[in-house]
Design an enzyme around this catalytic site. Structure first.
Site, PDB file in Angstrom:
ATOM      1  N   SER A 102       0.805  -1.209   0.000  1.00  0.00           N
ATOM      2  CA  SER A 102       0.000   0.000   0.000  1.00  0.00           C
ATOM      3  C   SER A 102       0.845   1.269   0.000  1.00  0.00           C
ATOM      4  O   SER A 102       0.367   2.333  -0.402  1.00  0.00           O
ATOM      5  CB  SER A 102      -0.949   0.008   1.206  1.00  0.00           C
ATOM      6  OG  SER A 102      -0.232  -0.180   2.407  1.00  0.00           O
ATOM      7  N   ASP A 128      -3.610   5.900  11.631  1.00  0.00           N
ATOM      8  CA  ASP A 128      -2.733   5.391  10.573  1.00  0.00           C
ATOM      9  C   ASP A 128      -1.400   6.108  10.678  1.00  0.00           C
ATOM     10  O   ASP A 128      -1.269   7.280  10.314  1.00  0.00           O
ATOM     11  CB  ASP A 128      -3.359   5.628   9.200  1.00  0.00           C
ATOM     12  CG  ASP A 128      -2.486   5.083   8.059  1.00  0.00           C
ATOM     13  OD1 ASP A 128      -1.364   4.599   8.337  1.00  0.00           O
ATOM     14  OD2 ASP A 128      -2.924   5.157   6.896  1.00  0.00           O
ATOM     15  N   HIS A 168       1.050   5.031   6.537  1.00  0.00           N
ATOM     16  CA  HIS A 168       0.950   5.737   5.265  1.00  0.00           C
ATOM     17  C   HIS A 168       1.148   7.234   5.475  1.00  0.00           C
ATOM     18  O   HIS A 168       1.292   7.696   6.601  1.00  0.00           O
ATOM     19  CB  HIS A 168      -0.409   5.436   4.616  1.00  0.00           C
ATOM     20  CG  HIS A 168      -0.651   3.973   4.431  1.00  0.00           C
ATOM     21  ND1 HIS A 168      -1.370   3.213   5.340  1.00  0.00           N
ATOM     22  CD2 HIS A 168      -0.244   3.116   3.468  1.00  0.00           C
ATOM     23  CE1 HIS A 168      -1.404   1.958   4.937  1.00  0.00           C
ATOM     24  NE2 HIS A 168      -0.716   1.863   3.805  1.00  0.00           N
TER      25      HIS A 168
END
Length: 448
Positions: free
Chosen positions: A167, A415, A418
Site C-alpha cells: 500500500s 494510521d 501511510h
C-alpha cells in the site's frame, strides 16, 4: 627501500690558462654523466606521488576492480552501499540531510487532485494543522530540485512505469499522479489486477500492482486464515505476466513481512513467523531470510526476462519506511507529533536498519549479475532516514473524515504507516525524478 646517496666531488683546478680547452672538453663530458645520475633523483618524488595518489585517478569501475577483482564478480558481503546519484554533473547523496521550512508548499492539494485515496486525504478529512505541508528535504551535499511535472512526463514519453508492491507503493503512486496532474490530466485504463493511468500528451503509462510480498502468496484476512502464506521461489504472476511491457519497475515492500506467516520453498514448508500464535508446529525462522529470498527471486526474474527478451529496463527498490506509532499499532497506538524530528533526535531502529541493509545488498548483488550483459539498471531509493524524521506526516486519526466531530471517543484508529497527500512522500518522487534523469552509463538522458 632507501634511496642511495650520491656525492660528487670535483678537485680545484691548478692548471694554467693554457689548459682552458682541456677543461672545456672535460666539462662537456661530465654533463651527460651528471644528468644520468641526478635526473632519477629529481624524478623520484614525482614517481612516489603518482604511486600514492594513483587510486584517485581511477574511474569508479576501475576502483571496484582493485578492491573486488573483476567488476563482473560481486564483492564479498556485506556489499558496500552507494546510494549517491548524479546531480548537476556531480555525485550527490540525496538520502542524507535534514528537513527545513519551505513557504512554497506542495504542488497540489486534497481538492485539486481527484485520485487521492480517502484514507490519505488528510486536509479534506479535517486535519486542523497544516505546518507539515511546509517542509522540504535538504540534502547535505546539494539541493534537491522542486518536482518538475513536465520534465518527468518528457522522460516518461512512450514508457510504462510500474509500481509493484504494498500500500505504500500505492501511496507514492498516487502522490506522483497528483503532481503530474497539475500539467496533464491522465485517463484511467481498465486492466485486470492493477491500476493503470495513461497520459495521452506523452503516451506515458503509470501503473500500480498490488503485490505486498512481490512473490506469490496470500495475505491474512478477517474471514480467512490469520496468517500470510508465501512461496518464496515463485514471482507473483500478477505483475510477472506484464513485465515485457514495462520500462521501469519500482518495487516497494516490507511491512507485510512483520506479521504471522508460513513460508514455502519448492512446494515445502521452509518455516514460519510467530506460528505458535495460530497453533502450527513449524520452525520459526523470523522474517529477514524470507524477505531477502522474496526480493532475490523477484530481481532474478527481472534479470532472466531481460536476458531472454533483450529489452532495456530500469529497476528501483525503495527501502523500508519506518512507522511512528506511539504504542502498538493494533492497540490504539497514535502518532500525534506535529513537527519533524531534528538531526540526531531520532535514530533508525534495529529492524528498519536490517531490512534496509538486506534490500541494498540484494540490489548490489543484482547489479553484479546483470553487469555481464548490460542494458539493465538497478538503483535504491533510500527513504529510511528521511522518512524516519517525519512523524508528523501521517494521517493519524484523520484517516477518516472528521474523527472528532462527535467528541473524543475512547478508541480512535490511527494510521501511522501511510502518508498524507500532499505530504512528505512527495519528496520520494522528487528524488525519483532525479534518478530518472540519468541513464545506466551515468549520462543525462535527452529530454528531446
Amino acid at each position: 627501500m632507501e634511496a642511495q646517496k650520491y656525492a660528487f666531488k670535483m678537485k680545484s683546478s691548478t692548471t694554467t690558462t693554457t689548459l682552458k680547452d682541456d677543461s672545456l672538453c672535460l666539462s662537456k663530458n661530465l654533463v651527460p654523466y651528471t644528468l644520468q645520475f641526478l635526473l632519477p633523483i629529481a624524478l623520484l618524488p614525482i614517481v612516489l606521488l603518482c604511486i600514492y595518489f594513483y587510486p584517485l585517478f581511477l574511474t569508479k569501475s576501475q576502483t571496484n576492480e582493485l578492491h573486488y577483482g573483476t567488476i563482473s564478480s560481486p564483492p564479498p558481503p556485506p556489499y558496500p552501499v552507494n546510494n549517491k546519484i548524479k546531480a548537476e554533473n556531480n555525485s550527490c547523496d540525496y538520502f542524507n540531510g535534514k528537513w527545513i521550512h519551505d513557504k512554497s508548499g506542495p504542488l497540489y492539494n486534497g481538492t485539486t487532485c481527484g485520485t487521492i485515496k480517502e484514507g490519505q486525504n488528510c486536509m479534506t478529512n479535517g486535519r486542523p494543522d497544516s505546518n507539515y505541508l511546509y517542509y522540504r528535504w535538504k540534502p547535505n551535499e546539494c539541493n534537491l530540485p522542486r518536482f518538475e511535472p513536465n520534465t518527468f512526463l518528457q522522460l516518461s514519453k512512450n514508457k510504462h512505469i510500474a509500481f509493484i508492491g504494498d500500500s505504500l507503493a500505492r501511496n507514492q503512486f498516487e502522490s506522483l499522479l497528483c503532481m503530474l496532474s497539475t500539467v496533464s490530466k491522465p485517463k484511467p485504463v481498465h486492466h485486470k489486477g492493477s491500476h493503470w493511468w495513461h497520459f495521452a500528451s506523452h503516451n506515458a503509462t503509470l501503473s500500480d500492482y498490488w503485490s505486498p510480498f512481490l512473490v506469490q502468496g496470500d495475505e491474512r484476512s478477517k474471514s480467512g486464515p490469520s496468517f500470510n502464506t508465501m512461496h518464496l521461489d515463485r514471482v507473483n504472476e500478477r505483475w510477472l505476466k506484464d513485465m515485457d511491457g514495462m520500462d521501469l519497475i519500482f518495487l516497494s515492500f516490507g511491512n507485510w513481512f512483520n506479521v504471522p506467516s508460513i513460508y514455502y520453498e519448492n512446494g515445502l514448508v521452509l518455516g514460519c513467523l510467530n506460528c505458535s500464535s495460530f497453533g502450527l508446529n513449524y520452525t520459526d525462522i523470523g522474517f529477514y531470510v524470507p524477505l531477502r529470498k522474496a526480493l532475490r527471486t523477484s530481481l532474478n526474474a527481472i534479470i532472466e526476462r531481460k536476458r531472454a527478451k533483450g529489452k532495456e529496463i530500469s529497476v528501483i527498490v525503495r527501502t523500508f519506511s519506518p512507522t511512528h506509532f506511539d504504542g502498538d499499532w493494533d492497540k490504539a497506538g497514535t502518532c500525534s507529533k506535529t513537527e519533524p524530528y531534528g538531526n540526531g533526535e531520532k535514530k533508525v531502529g534495529e529492524m528498519e536498519s536490517e531490512i534496509r541493509r538486506i534490500q541494498t545488498e540484494e540490489v548490489e548483488s543484482a547489479k553484479a549479475k546483470a553487469n555481464a550483459f548490460g542494458g539493465i539498471r538497478f538503483e535504491v531509493l533510500d527513504v529510511t532516514e528521511l522518512a524516519l524524521l517525519r512523524p508528523d506526516g501521517h494521517p493519524g486519526a484523520y484517516m477518516k473524515p472528521f474523527p472528532f466531530a462527535n467528541g473524543v471517543s475512547e478508541h480512535v484508529q490511527n494510521d501511522c504507516v501511510h502518508w498524507c497527500l500532499p505530504g512528505p512522500i512527495d519528496t520520494w518522487n522528487e528524488i525519483f525524478l532525479e534518478m530518472m534523469k540519468w541513464d545506466w552509463k551515468g549520462q543525462p538522458r535527452s529530454e528531446e
